[in-house]
Design a protein around this motif. Structure first.
Motif, short mmCIF file in Angstrom:
data_model
loop_
_atom_site.label_atom_id
_atom_site.label_comp_id
_atom_site.label_asym_id
_atom_site.label_seq_id
_atom_site.Cartn_x
_atom_site.Cartn_y
_atom_site.Cartn_z
N ILE C 62 0.79 -1.02 0.02
CA ILE C 62 -0.02 -0.30 0.00
C ILE C 62 0.76 1.19 0.02
CG2 ILE C 62 -0.34 0.45 2.44
CD1 ILE C 62 -3.31 0.59 2.03
N TRP C 63 2.16 1.16 -0.25
CA TRP C 63 3.15 2.12 -0.16
C TRP C 63 2.47 3.42 -1.01
CZ3 TRP C 63 5.84 4.22 3.24
CH2 TRP C 63 6.94 5.00 2.70
N ALA C 64 2.22 3.11 -2.31
CA ALA C 64 1.86 4.12 -3.37
C ALA C 64 0.58 4.73 -2.82
CB ALA C 64 1.54 3.47 -4.66
N GLY C 65 -0.19 4.13 -2.20
CA GLY C 65 -1.43 4.78 -1.62
C GLY C 65 -1.28 5.63 -0.65
N PHE C 275 1.68 17.58 -10.24
CA PHE C 275 1.19 17.26 -11.65
C PHE C 275 1.22 15.81 -12.26
CE2 PHE C 275 0.83 21.79 -11.52
CZ PHE C 275 2.04 22.21 -10.95
N ASP C 276 1.78 15.06 -11.37
CA ASP C 276 1.76 13.58 -11.84
C ASP C 276 0.46 12.89 -11.56
OD1 ASP C 276 5.20 12.41 -11.16
OD2 ASP C 276 3.93 13.53 -12.80
N LYS C 277 0.49 11.75 -12.09
CA LYS C 277 -0.61 10.76 -11.68
C LYS C 277 -0.47 10.06 -10.25
CE LYS C 277 -1.69 9.12 -16.33
NZ LYS C 277 -2.19 10.48 -16.82
N TYR C 278 -1.31 9.51 -9.74
CA TYR C 278 -1.19 9.27 -8.26
C TYR C 278 -2.25 8.16 -8.09
CZ TYR C 278 -5.40 11.85 -7.92
OH TYR C 278 -6.59 12.24 -8.24
N THR C 279 -1.99 7.70 -6.71
CA THR C 279 -3.27 6.78 -6.30
C THR C 279 -3.40 7.22 -4.75
OG1 THR C 279 -4.29 4.63 -5.94
CG2 THR C 279 -1.74 4.81 -5.57
N VAL C 280 -4.43 6.86 -4.40
CA VAL C 280 -4.83 6.87 -2.97
C VAL C 280 -5.29 5.71 -2.24
CG1 VAL C 280 -5.18 9.51 -2.92
CG2 VAL C 280 -6.91 7.75 -3.23
N MET C 281 -5.18 5.48 -0.84
CA MET C 281 -5.47 4.11 -0.42
C MET C 281 -6.70 3.62 -0.64
SD MET C 281 -3.47 4.34 3.39
CE MET C 281 -3.93 5.75 4.00
N PRO C 282 -7.65 4.29 -0.57
CA PRO C 282 -9.23 3.75 -0.75
C PRO C 282 -9.39 3.46 -2.09
CG PRO C 282 -9.22 6.03 0.14
CD PRO C 282 -7.92 5.83 -0.13
N VAL C 283 -8.73 4.09 -2.91
CA VAL C 283 -8.82 3.71 -4.46
C VAL C 283 -7.92 2.44 -4.74
CG1 VAL C 283 -8.31 4.24 -6.78
CG2 VAL C 283 -9.04 5.82 -5.33
N GLN C 284 -7.06 2.19 -4.04
CA GLN C 284 -6.01 0.92 -4.08
C GLN C 284 -7.09 -0.14 -3.45
OE1 GLN C 284 -2.13 1.83 -2.48
NE2 GLN C 284 -1.59 0.45 -4.16
N ILE C 285 -7.58 0.12 -2.47
CA ILE C 285 -8.46 -1.11 -1.78
C ILE C 285 -9.63 -1.62 -2.79
CG2 ILE C 285 -9.96 -1.37 0.23
CD1 ILE C 285 -8.35 0.51 1.71
N PHE C 286 -10.21 -0.45 -3.36
CA PHE C 286 -11.37 -0.72 -4.48
C PHE C 286 -10.98 -1.45 -5.41
CE2 PHE C 286 -15.32 -0.41 -6.36
CZ PHE C 286 -15.00 0.16 -7.63
N ALA C 302 -6.18 -5.90 4.34
CA ALA C 302 -4.90 -5.28 4.98
C ALA C 302 -4.91 -3.95 4.89
CB ALA C 302 -3.61 -5.95 4.55
N GLY C 303 -5.29 -3.60 3.62
CA GLY C 303 -5.41 -2.21 3.14
C GLY C 303 -6.32 -1.57 4.17
N ILE C 304 -7.53 -1.98 4.45
CA ILE C 304 -8.52 -1.13 5.21
C ILE C 304 -7.75 -1.26 6.75
CG2 ILE C 304 -10.80 -1.72 6.25
CD1 ILE C 304 -11.68 -3.12 3.92
N LEU C 305 -7.40 -2.12 6.93
CA LEU C 305 -6.89 -1.97 8.40
C LEU C 305 -5.85 -0.97 8.72
CD1 LEU C 305 -6.43 -5.46 9.85
CD2 LEU C 305 -7.97 -3.76 10.53
N VAL C 306 -4.91 -0.70 7.41
CA VAL C 306 -3.91 0.44 7.71
C VAL C 306 -4.84 1.80 7.63
CG1 VAL C 306 -2.22 1.87 6.35
CG2 VAL C 306 -2.17 -0.61 6.47
N LEU C 307 -5.94 1.67 6.67
CA LEU C 307 -6.70 3.18 6.54
C LEU C 307 -7.29 3.29 8.08
CD1 LEU C 307 -7.81 5.18 4.44
CD2 LEU C 307 -9.69 3.49 4.32
N LEU C 308 -7.99 2.30 8.64
CA LEU C 308 -8.78 2.51 9.81
C LEU C 308 -7.75 3.18 11.05
CD1 LEU C 308 -11.32 -0.40 9.82
CD2 LEU C 308 -11.51 2.13 9.26
#
Lengths: 326, 287, 331
Positions: C62-65, C275-286, C302-308
């Motif tokens: 989830i590092w990118a997120g 100005f770059d492309k990106y991702t965020v945690m919830p989008v990765q999870i989705f 696992a991603g959800i736990l990090v988010l929470l």
């Protein structure tokens, strides 16, 4: 009272006289800048309306808008929504029915839970109970909706809906269905219903309750027959706001309700809501100007009108409610 | 600042004395008290309205400088409203308006050319409930001078020290200037508010029931303070407490339901009031 | 007149039902968190935390997120806080009760009820595509005679239109959380007693001086609580970001700054990142939830736990701030 026979006073230092200064100009400039900030909100509303209308209703940049290519009649009566197929149909009914199906199920789950919790918290609960339950409700209301969607997909469908409806009752249950999404939607809106209803119940003057008790009523009688009716318009307003929220929700239904637009009232089937359509279509790269791209805006406009209408009605109801106690 | 703050204050006092008192040729015994003092603040036919309801009716009075003038009367009779017109604090109330003139040293303070910010630096105010800022003691007193652009730390130190001394608070706080002002007792906070008001070097000090929220010991300290301050400042004090008015003031004005019933030397007003109404109030028949 | 034989059974039942409803929230929360934790077992580890996404579930991370979410929050607040606080200050301190002010207030409460995906559509049109004026047949191309694709300011290449960039996402999110910040700031300002303002004005301060030196500093704790609450909201938002182009599968970080080493080797990436492309945690999870392989559901958990955890942390800070300052300032 006094006869002023005091001779003229010598002119004092001109300290009091207003001088044009940079400081004064700065004060005015700051006030204008702050006013500008507060009008950003109006700008946003205008922008939303503009953006939604230029692709759907108003011709802009030499392109036919959506409703110039698709008739209103087809939009509202055609039972098929197939913008990405080669044979395109643009009837929004499947999307609307999907949205409403999930929202109604959510209302059936969330409203009773919310109102009963509100009654408990304001009429029965001890302060210690409130101190525990209220934070939990806050946590639930702050939960990202992807988590709710995940919960519906991973738990509610395989462990609640499928065992009950498929294993026990023999119905066909899709892996993504409106019922699971609706149940979790109800959970999602429950904190909102609870807190708004609680506000409404607390606004009922104590004298009303005391009058009830004085007549020999029990807590049950007073709550159900005096307080709730008195708070009714606030509760109705809460209900409308919560359903509006359910209609506008995206991730929960995108994950758990499915991606197949079909006009059905069967909650065990996979449906697509207006919001799911928008989010799944924008995930890819739809060329602008194409009819698929414009259909996004048509659906968004429909969604906006529905939620905005419910919000307006809800606020009108709340205002009427407030006047009664002044 | 070429001169120190204290020097400035003393200079002004000396200049005032040099000008000498203009004898008051009034035949009216009520104004006789202003014999050796000029008129500092004056109102002429002041009518004050909150929206459509009138709060003050045709108030004309003259307040002599370097003295204490007390405004007495039952609650709700307009004393505080009157006080607030003198530094235009009523401007911030929506729907407030008035007719008539309010003069500070002969200048109408309502004129469009008047800088209300400068006015308030010359006419200071102390409120009924002490309202220290949630900052340190030093910062409370230094706020006023900072507004006028004083940045030099030594200059600020000097102003703060002088004002705290004049407010009889210096000894108690000199070792904890950086402590929060909210930690002071009620009486100390009120004296801090007085010091804070003094820091802008005003001529006039308006006090709206400054001791009403305090215990008797603090109250008498404030009264002593007022007595000292009148040497250099014109003080107008609203008070509920007639004994306080009798103790502290030179002139007293009796307000009743928005009208100025009587004004005169405190001594004379309390022993031989001219109006029956005044006498009734003073003897406690009402209010 | 006494009541016959005690309490009716209907009453006991009613109270029990109400109590059950209230406590059901606890049961639901436990069930929810329990499900996620159960599914995430074996997948939540340090490697998950620090890796980019991958085609293989056991290697996905989830590092990118995390980086994207941090950037998004930073940029969002640089825009939203000044405008939001400024608007609230105007509405509370300056505004008279004229029709335009009332209209603004009504407007704000309406904006709060707009579905977040509509904000996504707004962002898509205004920021990502910029009304298509920079397209090959767009208005600017016609006026300028050539197809403008980017401008260069101070060595940074700014794409036109902004496209699916962090900045477009940040502007969209700013608009989304603006009502929250405004309302929270308004409440913080309202809790300051008027006597503070009167005391300042009586000393000859102007209105702005009073606000800047007395009112705002005293309102800071309340404002910060509101800001943190809108952070929480912004962190969990998914739909509008998908619409404005947050990437689902990302093996990169914006600006190329994916680690501390990157920061030292080419710090100019920091300026290019918005100005770059990106991702965020919830989008990765989705994105993970939508994958066919079952194991990706565990990755999602696992991603959800990090988010929470992140959300819990932020709300904890908000509560601490609120409590600490409530003790300090007793009006």
């Amino acid at each position: 009272m006094n006869s002023p026979t005091i001779p003229e006073q010598p002119a004092p230092a001109p300290v009091l006289r207003r001088q044009f200064s940079l400081a004064r100009l700065r004060e005015t400039a700051i006030e204008w800048a702050l006013f500008g900030c507060s009008s950003v909100s109006i700008l946003v509303t205008l922008a939303i309306l503009f953006v939604l209308l230029i692709e759907t209703v108003v011709p802009f940049g030499g392109q036919l808008p959506f409703f110039g290519r698709v008739s209103l009649w087809e939009f509202f009566t055609e039972p098929r929504w197939t913008p990405t197929f080669s044979e395109k149909h643009f009837g929004v009914l499947p999307l609307v029915s999907g949205t409403i199906l999930v929202a109604i199920i959510g209302a059936f789950v969330g409203l009773p839970l919310g109102i009963l919790s509100a009654i408990y918290l304001s009429e029965y609960a001890r302060p210690k109970t409130r101190a525990i339950v209220k934070p939990i409700l806050e946590i639930l209301s702050g939960m990202p909706t992807v988590v709710y969607g995940y919960f519906a997909l991973i738990f509610v469908t395989p462990y609640l809906v499928q065992p009950l409806f498929h294993t026990l009752l023999g119905f066909e249950v899709d892996a993504t269905n409106a019922l699971s999404a609706g149940i979790v939607m109800g959970i999602m809106i429950m904190p909102m219903v609870c807190s708004l209803s609680e506000d409404a119940i607390r606004a009922v003057p104590r004298t009303l309750r005391e009058a009830g008790y004085a007549l020999g009523s029990t807590k049950y009688d007073v709550s159900l027959k005096v307080v709730v009716p008195a708070a009714l318009s606030g509760i109705v307003a809460a209900f409308l706001l919560a359903v509006a929220r359910a209609i506008g929700e995206t991730m929960l239904v995108a994950i758990a309700a499915g991606n197949t637009p079909q006009l059905t009232m069967n909650p065990l089937k996979s449906v697509q809501t207006m919001t799911t359509f928008i989010v799944n279509t924008t995930k890819g790269d739809t060329p602008s100007g194409s009819i698929e791209y414009q259909s996004l805006y048509a659906v968004a406009l429909c969604l906006f009108v529905m939620t905005f209408g419910m919000n307006v009605v809800s606020h009108a109801v709340m205002r009427r409610f407030r006047e009664v106690y002044h | 600042m070429a001169k120190s703050f204290t020097n400035l204050m003393n200079d002004r006092a000396a200049a005032e004395r040099a000008k000498g008192g203009v004898p008051n040729g009034a035949a009216d015994p009520a104004a006789a008290g202003a014999q050796t003092h000029r008129v500092k603040v004056e109102t002429r036919s002041l009518n004050f309205f909150y929206g459509s309801s009138q709060a003050l009716f045709d108030i004309s009075m003259q307040i002599p400088e370097k003295s204490v003038t007390a405004l007495i009367g039952p609650s709700g009779c307009g004393k505080s409203t009157f006080l607030r017109t003198l530094n235009r604090m009523n401007d911030i109330v929506e729907g407030a308006r008035h007719t008539g003139e309010i003069l500070l040293e002969g200048i109408n303070i309502d004129g469009p050319e008047i800088d209300v910010v400068a006015l308030r630096k010359r006419v200071g105010m102390v409120f009924q409930k002490s309202t220290p800022f949630p900052k340190s003691i030093f910062e409370n007193v230094a706020f006023g001078p900072r507004l006028t652009g004083v940045k030099d730390r030594r200059a600020l130190d000097e102003i703060v020290t002088t004002c705290l001394k004049r407010a009889a608070l210096w000894e108690e706080v000199k070792n904890r200037m950086t402590d929060s002002a909210m930690a002071l007792s009620g009486g100390q906070q009120q004296r801090l508010c007085i010091a804070r008001a003094l820091a802008t070097n005003p001529d006039v000090l308006l006090m709206d029931e400054p001791a009403s929220a305090l215990d008797p010991a603090s109250t008498s300290r404030i009264e002593d303070l007022i007595f000292e301050l009148k040497e250099n400042y014109t003080i107008i004090i609203v008070t509920h407490n007639m004994q306080q008015a009798a103790r502290v003031s030179d002139m007293t004005a009796f307000f009743y339901q928005g009208h100025l019933v009587e004004m005169g030397h405190t001594q004379q007003l309390f022993t031989k009031p001219r109006e029956k109404h005044t006498e009734d109030y003073i003897t406690g028949r009402f209010g | 007149m006494t009541r016959k034989s005690g309490i009716r059974p209907a009453e006991i039942l009613f109270e029990a039902v109400c109590r059950a409803a209230a406590w059901s929230s606890l049961a639901i929360l436990c069930l929810l968190v329990g499900t996620v934790m159960w599914k995430a077992t074996g997948f939540l580890d340090w490697q998950f935390f620090t890796s980019f996404d991958s085609q293989r579930p056991e290697r996905a991370g989830i590092w990118a997120g995390l980086i994207g979410t941090s950037w998004l929050i930073l940029l969002t607040f640089m825009t939203a806080i000044p405008i939001g606080v400024g608007a609230a200050v105007y509405l509370e301190e300056y505004a008279r009760d004229t029709w335009i002010v009332r209209f603004i207030r009504v407007n704000l409460s309406n904006l709060a009820g707009v579905p977040s995906i509509v904000y996504g559509i707004l962002g898509l049109t205004v920021f990502v595509r910029m009304f298509d004026v920079f397209a090959r047949d767009g208005m600017v191309t016609r006026l300028a005679g050539k197809h403008i694709e980017a401008i260069i300011i101070a060595g940074i290449e700014i794409p036109l239109p902004l496209g699916k960039s962090l900045l477009a996402g940040a502007f969209t999110m700013s608009i989304l959380i603006l009502p929250v910040i405004i309302v929270a700031t308004q409440e913080a300002l309202r809790s300051i007693p008027p006597s503070l303002r009167h005391a300042s004005l009586a000393l000859g301060a102007t209105r702005w001086q009073t606000i800047r030196h007395q009112v705002l500093p005293a309102a800071v704790p309340g404002i910060m609580t509101g800001i943190i609450l809108s952070v929480s909201r912004a962190i969990g938002e998914t739909a509008p970001l998908i619409v404005v182009g947050a990437v689902g599968f990302a093996r990169f970080a914006p600006g190329g700054i994916g680690s501390f080493k990157d920061l030292t080797t080419h710090p100019s990436g920091l300026l290019q990142a918005p100005f770059d492309k990106y991702t965020v945690m919830p989008v990765q999870i989705f994105n993970w939830v939508g994958q066919a392989q079952q194991d990706f559901q565990s990755v999602a958990a696992a991603g959800i736990l990090v988010l929470l955890c992140l959300l819990l942390f932020m709300n904890g800070i908000a509560i601490v701030i609120r409590n600490r300052y409530q003790k300090k300032l007793r009006w």
